[in-house]
Design a protein around this motif. Sequence first.
Motif: not given
Length: 277
Positions: A164-170, A172-182, A217-221
């Motif tokens: 998750l730390g590899q995702a780009d700051e730009g 937004g929260m889409w990588p966290v949404a992808a986390v939850r989807a998978s 919330a922790a994932n997003a933070l």
Amino acid sequence: MFPIVLAAVSAVAFGTADFSGGKASRHADPVAVTVVSQLLSVPLLLALVLIVPGTPRPLDLAWGLLAGVAGAAGVMLLYKALADGMMAVVAPVTAITAAVVPIVAGLVTAHSPGALALTGAGLAVVAIALVSLGEGGVTGRVSGRLIGMALGAGLLFGIFFALLGQADEGAGMWPVAAVRASSIAFGLALAVRTGVRLRLGPRVLRWAAAAGLLDSAANALFLAAAGRGHLSVVAAIAALYPASTVLLALAVDRERLRPVQLAGLGFAAGALVLASV
């Protein structure tokens, strides 16, 4: 300093989520608790995506999808171990393993953050071990199966932090949404394969809801912290989550805090200061 604050708050949320999930898993199957808790967190994730907009690259979403599978598997293993009532052994083994993986990954993929910050990261690992020690310490008689689950959960959490730390700051929260989807897809597939029913009682459902919302919330933070700071330091601070779990066990379950755990909280404070330099 801001990434450290974000990582510290994410640690509190992660630890509280684990406490809630562990309480729920004492009365229901950990797979069911994991899946239901994550389904209940979907509205929060949709709100986060709208509040923190971004333009994700396909690679950002891929990192999130891979991290989601690792995270879901790690949560299920952790909840199963916590349901056995062996927090004194599970917490330090899981947390230390989770902290070491992204520290190594961060050092391999980026420049060194500096001697003081790395000292803080190392101190965080020591704090994790001390804060998580329960009445029996880690030297009591435990089964190889329990140790295996704790190591497996820690490894998966470490992989989750690193991915998750590899995702780009730009993004937004889409990588966290992808986390939850998978993670939901993985959990549902596992529930179908094992025949686990997803129906929870009202009391268990409340604990599961708290676990899911706090975990999201922790994932997003953590994602916000990783996008602004050095992964090896941010992940080590986030991995201080057992501190909040111990304090909740003290307040809710009336467990006694040992002197070694108080020392661990002191190490945790020192880690926060050094890592933010």
